[in-house]
Enzyme design. Structure first.
Site, mmCIF file in Angstrom:
data_model
loop_
_atom_site.group_PDB
_atom_site.id
_atom_site.type_symbol
_atom_site.label_atom_id
_atom_site.label_comp_id
_atom_site.label_asym_id
_atom_site.label_seq_id
_atom_site.Cartn_x
_atom_site.Cartn_y
_atom_site.Cartn_z
ATOM 1 N N HIS A 1 0.827 -1.206 0.000
ATOM 2 C CA HIS A 1 0.000 0.000 0.000
ATOM 3 C C HIS A 1 0.865 1.263 0.000
ATOM 4 C CE1 HIS A 1 -3.062 -2.995 0.637
ATOM 5 N NE2 HIS A 1 -2.492 -3.357 1.775
ATOM 6 N N GLU B 1 -2.051 0.384 8.139
ATOM 7 C CA GLU B 1 -1.203 -0.695 7.660
ATOM 8 C C GLU B 1 -0.080 -0.159 6.787
ATOM 9 O OE1 GLU B 1 -1.276 -4.569 4.709
ATOM 10 O OE2 GLU B 1 -3.122 -3.433 5.047
ATOM 11 N N HIS C 1 2.982 -6.986 4.840
ATOM 12 C CA HIS C 1 1.606 -6.535 5.062
ATOM 13 C C HIS C 1 1.181 -6.839 6.495
ATOM 14 C CE1 HIS C 1 0.049 -5.693 0.892
ATOM 15 N NE2 HIS C 1 1.171 -6.349 0.605
ATOM 16 N N GLU D 1 1.415 -11.662 6.001
ATOM 17 C CA GLU D 1 0.456 -10.932 6.832
ATOM 18 C C GLU D 1 0.948 -11.095 8.266
ATOM 19 O OE1 GLU D 1 -1.768 -9.057 5.666
ATOM 20 O OE2 GLU D 1 -2.762 -9.907 3.891
#
Length: 251
Positions: A45, A82, A137, A214
């Site tokens: 992101h 995040e 992430h 993750e």
């Protein structure tokens, strides 16, 4: 008697005579373990993705189907994003890799931009000559769920020749996280901390060994307290460094 007592090994090593007798080569700094090696990092992101929905929501081809260019990512209940977390961990990892002699390629250089799209991120790392790469992430799962999941690629054409290596790297990442952090495997996603995905451009399009991690669930209060802690972020970076060193040593 005291005068008859042999000097301890530590005292011998510390003595001037021993220092003068030590061969020059043994006093030189040891070679950095990652000299000449390129490592790729994709901090997922970006901090301003939410300001340009037209760009972020346009469709790209991920090697199997269409998906959006990117998303804003998730955030904790207190609003810690995040994107910020991903970039912080990536910076710590980059510093550790550089200290070990690596050349590091990152898909973004700050947390105040938009993009790049996920297919472009894959291309940046593919073009870099990286021996291994990691997509960093954090998840936005159910509030009751905790833990990390290693996302592995599924053979999809461009990535066919790095599937086995990616699975080995994934095992190294999983092992390092369990050994070096107190983040458990996910209680709500994947199987024992691993999930195979065929719908993510970063994994479908990779031509270098890669996994997406993750690192925890931002929607869970316990995980969020860890993920927002700079000391835990550094701990994660050290675990990723250990996994990279293990993987490359076995290569």
């Amino acid at each position: 008697m005291a005068g008859d007592t042999a000097a301890s090994p530590a005292a011998v090593l510390a003595s001037p005579a021993h220092s003068r007798a030590t061969p020059r080569a043994s006093r030189q700094p040891s070679a950095v373990p990652l000299a000449g090696v390129t490592v790729g990092i994709d901090p997922g992101h970006n901090g301003l993705n939410g300001t340009d929905p037209g760009y972020i929501n346009h469709m790209i081809w991920n090697g199997r189907e269409s998906e959006t260019c990117d998303t804003t990512g998730t955030q904790t209940a207190s609003g810690y994003t995040e994107a910020r977390f991903n970039f912080n961990v990536a910076r710590y990892l980059r510093a550790a890799l550089l200290a070990d002699g690596a050349r590091v390629v990152m898909t973004r250089q700050n947390n105040h931009g938009v993009g790049p799209c996920v297919d472009r991120r894959a291309q940046i790392l593919n073009d870099s000559g990286a021996r291994v790469a990691i997509d960093i992430h954090a998840d936005g799962g159910p509030a009751w769920g905790r833990g990390f999941t290693v996302l592995e690629p599924v053979a999809d054409g461009p990535n066919d020749h790095v599937i086995q290596a990616s699975e080995r790297f994934g095992r190294d990442v999983r092992g390092a996280l369990l050994a070096r952090t107190n983040m458990p495997v996910s209680s709500y996603y994947g199987s024992n901390g691993v999930e195979f995905r065929d719908d993510l451009a970063g994994l479908n399009l990779t031509t270098v060994p890669k996994v997406l991690i993750e690192t925890g669930n931002m929607r869970n209060a316990t995980d969020a307290a860890l993920l927002t802690s700079p000391s835990f972020q550094r701990q994660l970076a050290r675990a990723f460094l250990a996994a990279i060193l293990t993987f490359l040593h076995k290569q």
